[in-house]
Write a protein that holds these residues in place. Structure first.
Motif, PDB file in Angstrom:
ATOM      1  N   ARG A 159      60.468  40.618  11.510  1.00  0.00           N
ATOM      2  CA  ARG A 159      60.821  41.657  12.462  1.00  0.00           C
ATOM      3  C   ARG A 159      62.317  41.967  12.401  1.00  0.00           C
ATOM      4  O   ARG A 159      63.154  41.070  12.507  1.00  0.00           O
ATOM      5  N   SER A 160      62.639  43.253  12.233  1.00  0.00           N
ATOM      6  CA  SER A 160      64.039  43.677  12.284  1.00  0.00           C
ATOM      7  C   SER A 160      64.429  44.139  13.672  1.00  0.00           C
ATOM      8  O   SER A 160      65.614  44.239  13.984  1.00  0.00           O
ATOM      9  N   GLY A 161      63.471  44.435  14.501  1.00  0.00           N
ATOM     10  CA  GLY A 161      63.727  44.894  15.860  1.00  0.00           C
ATOM     11  C   GLY A 161      62.427  45.309  16.512  1.00  0.00           C
ATOM     12  O   GLY A 161      61.340  45.052  15.993  1.00  0.00           O
ATOM     13  N   PRO A 162      62.492  45.981  17.676  1.00  0.00           N
ATOM     14  CA  PRO A 162      61.266  46.479  18.305  1.00  0.00           C
ATOM     15  C   PRO A 162      60.546  47.471  17.404  1.00  0.00           C
ATOM     16  O   PRO A 162      61.155  48.121  16.559  1.00  0.00           O
ATOM     17  N   ASP A 163      59.250  47.602  17.599  1.00  0.00           N
ATOM     18  CA  ASP A 163      58.456  48.539  16.806  1.00  0.00           C
ATOM     19  C   ASP A 163      58.621  49.969  17.283  1.00  0.00           C
ATOM     20  O   ASP A 163      58.466  50.913  16.507  1.00  0.00           O
ATOM     21  N   ALA A 164      58.903  50.147  18.552  1.00  0.00           N
ATOM     22  CA  ALA A 164      59.076  51.471  19.129  1.00  0.00           C
ATOM     23  C   ALA A 164      59.788  51.295  20.455  1.00  0.00           C
ATOM     24  O   ALA A 164      60.013  50.168  20.911  1.00  0.00           O
ATOM     25  N   ILE A 178      59.061  35.607  22.958  1.00  0.00           N
ATOM     26  CA  ILE A 178      57.666  35.857  22.564  1.00  0.00           C
ATOM     27  C   ILE A 178      57.544  37.164  21.790  1.00  0.00           C
ATOM     28  O   ILE A 178      56.428  37.631  21.535  1.00  0.00           O
ATOM     29  N   ALA A 179      58.679  37.765  21.393  1.00  0.00           N
ATOM     30  CA  ALA A 179      58.667  39.089  20.771  1.00  0.00           C
ATOM     31  C   ALA A 179      59.097  39.062  19.311  1.00  0.00           C
ATOM     32  O   ALA A 179      59.555  40.071  18.788  1.00  0.00           O
ATOM     33  N   THR A 180      58.945  37.928  18.650  1.00  0.00           N
ATOM     34  CA  THR A 180      59.339  37.844  17.240  1.00  0.00           C
ATOM     35  C   THR A 180      58.163  37.476  16.344  1.00  0.00           C
ATOM     36  O   THR A 180      58.360  37.079  15.196  1.00  0.00           O
ATOM     37  N   GLY A 181      56.946  37.593  16.858  1.00  0.00           N
ATOM     38  CA  GLY A 181      55.767  37.304  16.059  1.00  0.00           C
ATOM     39  C   GLY A 181      55.507  38.387  15.027  1.00  0.00           C
ATOM     40  O   GLY A 181      56.148  39.446  15.004  1.00  0.00           O
ATOM     41  N   GLU A 182      54.518  38.146  14.184  1.00  0.00           N
ATOM     42  CA  GLU A 182      54.250  39.047  13.066  1.00  0.00           C
ATOM     43  C   GLU A 182      53.357  40.214  13.445  1.00  0.00           C
ATOM     44  O   GLU A 182      53.524  41.327  12.926  1.00  0.00           O
ATOM     45  N   HIS A 183      52.411  40.023  14.367  1.00  0.00           N
ATOM     46  CA  HIS A 183      51.396  41.040  14.618  1.00  0.00           C
ATOM     47  C   HIS A 183      51.459  41.662  16.006  1.00  0.00           C
ATOM     48  O   HIS A 183      50.787  42.670  16.247  1.00  0.00           O
ATOM     49  N   THR A 184      52.213  41.091  16.932  1.00  0.00           N
ATOM     50  CA  THR A 184      52.324  41.692  18.252  1.00  0.00           C
ATOM     51  C   THR A 184      53.119  42.990  18.171  1.00  0.00           C
ATOM     52  O   THR A 184      53.955  43.174  17.286  1.00  0.00           O
ATOM     53  N   VAL A 185      52.862  43.897  19.114  1.00  0.00           N
ATOM     54  CA  VAL A 185      53.604  45.154  19.226  1.00  0.00           C
ATOM     55  C   VAL A 185      54.747  44.939  20.213  1.00  0.00           C
ATOM     56  O   VAL A 185      54.511  44.579  21.365  1.00  0.00           O
ATOM     57  N   VAL A 186      55.981  45.156  19.769  1.00  0.00           N
ATOM     58  CA  VAL A 186      57.171  44.902  20.583  1.00  0.00           C
ATOM     59  C   VAL A 186      57.807  46.241  20.948  1.00  0.00           C
ATOM     60  O   VAL A 186      58.039  47.082  20.077  1.00  0.00           O
TER      61      VAL A 186
END
Length: 743
Positions: free
Chosen positions: A607-612, A573-581
């Protein structure tokens, strides 16, 4: 009977699984597996089952008329009332906030007739559907302990029309809501209430999806408590200024908080708990939060529905349905409480599973992205996942005219089914591929074309099902599902699947080279329940688990000789476009948590990876971060990216509160879907550059007494992280300065 190709309709659903027409509804291969096993691992053949649906853009008979979740739900009360015999929809979709009227995702409960009608009366209405859990008789078991007497306030949430769009309250303060969806939410805890002699809750609404005491089995389920209901329970259980929290849960019949530790209580504390002492449970805390000058967000929360009280699903079949229900409930309640004034919503969803398309096209990811795009100001924060080193992702190149085997290690004494998803390129011609499955000990299948449904039944029961659907509902690419029966059975009439190494051989008969990705589905028993599942994994002798035998290798080699990859392990569930991962790192030295999952997604543009990354471990010796136990005055440690995500959700909510409290229209923090961009920017600006780090952190690796064996940024034992591990952006804790780092 051994390996057998099945044709025709499913035994329960009636769907023709082989050769579905190009314009037919995209179906869920997990339903095909359930069909072949007669729902044996899901409680038996049901009368009703929960599903999540994505609708087409327009009604088939009127191309100019938009088809939305709301118009579809309305049609069941009017023109299509006859359909309610086999499909029913909650009022949360019939009466959405005005922002969400165009949404095309919803959940429903359906009978097996629904699956016949999607190619009949409903043809052109449903774009795709995904299976949830059946409504099993065990769901109706009372939530109270035997012999107990409980006051049961509240009923299942049922909604009516929202206020007209023009009824805005222009002078009301901007509200910021924090929504938490999890398991085990100790709503009577001091972190979520006042500490007065007669305490008052900070929780405005609590929906216990898992409570069957006040609602029949149906589309409206569980039990809702408003703040007044919770305050009434608190008042009854106060004696001499002290609150008996156990009595609160006993009166309400809530079993989720009876354990000493609960995942949801810690997550909610990290996201929005207010501390009445000097223990900082979250790394990201402002001094103003302690003094009360920065007001906390308004709390809404949902206790997730577990997968039946007699059947504990560990595969994630339950998740998408109940997660979408929870999100839509929270957004509707936030809209009700705002009463026409401006408001923002931050949702934390510290859940995730490993198998899936990993390109943002799963039905729940698509639904979340759509809601973020439609809503006036919505942020959804999810963890990156904890599967970086679990050996559950395969990246398998198959040259034309060759074949490649995958070894799948299935563990003994596993009482839950196992699932392997093999994802093919979207444009592949599947007719040129074959698959062969060999169980431990032989009796391999023939090399059958993937465009089939095969089962292995060496005795009384189906032990293995291989499903290929050209139009799969669980993602936009093509997928082969291989499902295994449990390797241990507590029912004498059922046979277990053999444990050991299963070999899946893919042969590429096309004219082009192919790259195949595969994931083993998560199999983990929830805390507090008897251990049932054991995590299966891939096996390859070339896979290197350690660096010089000293510590866990958490990165892929540049020239890896193995097809098992740590990259591409982000949660499904962590590869979407707008969610914060959000990924995870260690507080004391800033090094990445070895388990923190890694990008990129298959669609790298998303997404290349987590956002933070945020803190998930205090130190090498002290695992986890401290947060609330289920009883006031106690803290316990929570590890994993589930602990990192709510800290970033807290940061987002706090930023919105500060901006609007100052009467400023946010300039650097624009309305959604920019929360992801803001978090990335904030993390990059705060993460220390290598030049500012204390010298000893760039010295020898304490595990090997040698210099770091890989370049800076590729290893958990150096300060900087690869972009696919969380980029250069980490959200620092107040203890950064104590380790010599200047920000």
């Amino acid at each position: 009977m051994s390996w057998q190709s099945l044709a025709g309709g499913g035994a329960w659903s009636g769907l023709n699984w082989i050769g579905r027409a190009a314009n037919s509804t995209r179906a869920d291969p997990y339903l095909a597996w359930a069909d072949t096993t007669a729902f044996a691992h899901l409680g038996g053949e049901p009368t009703w089952v929960r599903v999540i649906l994505e609708l087409e853009a327009h009604w088939p008979a009127a191309a100019a008329t938009p088809l939305t979740a709301q118009t579809f739900a309305e049609s069941l009360e009017n023109a299509n009332a006859a359909w309610k015999k086999w499909i029913q929809v909650s009022t949360v979709y019939r009466f959405p906030p005005h922002d969400l009227e165009a949404s095309r995702f919803l959940t429903a409960i359906v009978t097996n007739q629904f699956f016949t009608e999607i190619d009949g009366a409903m043809k052109g209405v449903v774009k795709r559907f995904e299976l949830g859990m059946p409504i099993a008789p065990g769901d109706a078991m009372a939530s109270l302990a035997p012999g107990s007497e409980a006051l049961v306030p509240g009923t299942a949430p049922v909604f009516g029309p929202v206020a007209p769009a023009g009824a805005a309250v222009t002078d009301a303060p901007h509200a910021v809501f924090m929504g938490v969806m999890d398991d085990g939410l100790a709503f009577a805890h001091e972190r979520f209430r006042s500490a007065a002699d007669i305490p008052l809750t900070r929780i405005e609404y609590f929906w216990n999806q898992d409570d069957a005491a006040a609602a029949p089995l149906g589309v409206h389920y569980g039990r809702e408590l408003a703040s007044g209901d919770i305050n009434g329970l608190l008042k009854q259980c106060v004696s001499n200024g002290l609150l008996d929290e156990d009595a609160v849960y006993r009166l309400n019949g809530y079993v989720g908080a009876r354990k000493r530790w609960a995942h949801g209580t810690e997550v909610m504390d990290l996201a929005c708990g207010v501390r009445h002492n000097k223990i900082d449970a979250a790394a990201l805390t402002l001094e103003g939060e302690r003094t009360g000058t920065v007001q906390p967000p308004r709390i809404l929360c949902v206790q997730f529905k577990t997968a039946g009280r007699t059947i504990r699903d560990t595969s994630g079949l339950w998740f998408a349905v109940h997660a979408l229900d929870a999100i839509r409930y929270l957004l509707r309640r936030a809209d009700d409480l705002a009463d026409g004034a401006g408001y923002s919503v931050v949702l934390n969803l510290s859940y995730g599973y490993m198998a899936g398309p990993h390109d943002g096209s799963s039905i729940i990811e698509s639904a979340m992205d759509e809601l973020i795009g439609l809503h006036r100001d919505l942020s959804i924060v999810v963890p990156a996942g904890n599967s970086n080193t679990l050996r559950c992702h395969a990246d398998l190149p198959i040259a034309k005219g060759t074949s490649s085997p995958i070894t799948w290690r299935v563990l003994p004494d596993c009482a839950t089914p196992g699932f392997l998803e093999i994802w093919l390129p979207e444009d592949v011609d599947a007719s040129n591929l074959t698959v062969q499955i060999t169980p431990p000990g032989g009796d391999g299948s023939p090399a059958f074309p993937v465009e089939h449904l095969y089962t292995w039944q060496p005795g009384r029961n189906v032990l293995c099902t291989a499903v290929y659907l050209d139009r799969v509902a669980t993602g936009h690419c093509k997928m082969i599902l291989i499902a295994l029966a449990p390797t241990t059975m507590n029912q004498l009439q059922r046979d277990p699947a053999p444990a050991g190494n299963w070999t899946v051989t893919l042969a590429n008969g096309s004219r082009d080279d192919l790259e195949i990705h595969a994931w083993v589905q998560r199999n983990e028993t929830a805390y507090g329940y008897p251990l049932r599942g054991r995590q299966s994994r891939f096996e390859d002798l070339a896979y290197k688990r350690f660096v010089f035998g000293a510590h866990v290798r958490d990165f892929d080699e540049d020239k890896a000789s193995t097809w098992i990859k740590r990259g591409g392990t982000l949660s499904s569930i962590a590869t979407g476009e707008h969610t914060v991962v959000v990924g995870a790192y260690r507080r004391t030295d800033g090094r990445a948590a070895t388990y923190s999952s890694t990008g990129p997604s298959l669609l790298a543009a998303k997404r290349s990876g987590p956002d933070a990354a945020a803190v998930s471990e205090d130190s090498v010796a002290c695992a986890g971060v401290l947060a609330a136990s289920t009883r006031s005055g106690c803290v316990v440690a929570l590890s994993g990216t589930s602990a990192a995500a709510p800290q970033v959700a807290r940061l987002l909510a706090r930023q919105k509160i500060i901006e609007y409290a100052n009467g400023l229209q946010p300039n650097t923090f624009t309305p959604q879907p920019s929360a992801r961009v803001w978090v990335e920017t904030e993390a990059d600006s705060l993460d220390p550059e290598p030049a500012t780090l204390a010298p000893h952190l760039l010295g020898p690796c304490f595990g090997t007494l040698n210099p770091p064996p890989v370049p800076l940024g590729q290893h958990a034992y150096v300060p900087r992280l690869l972009e696919i591990r969380a980029g250069s952006g980490r959200l620092p804790s107040p203890r950064w300065k104590k380790r010599g780092i200047k920000l």
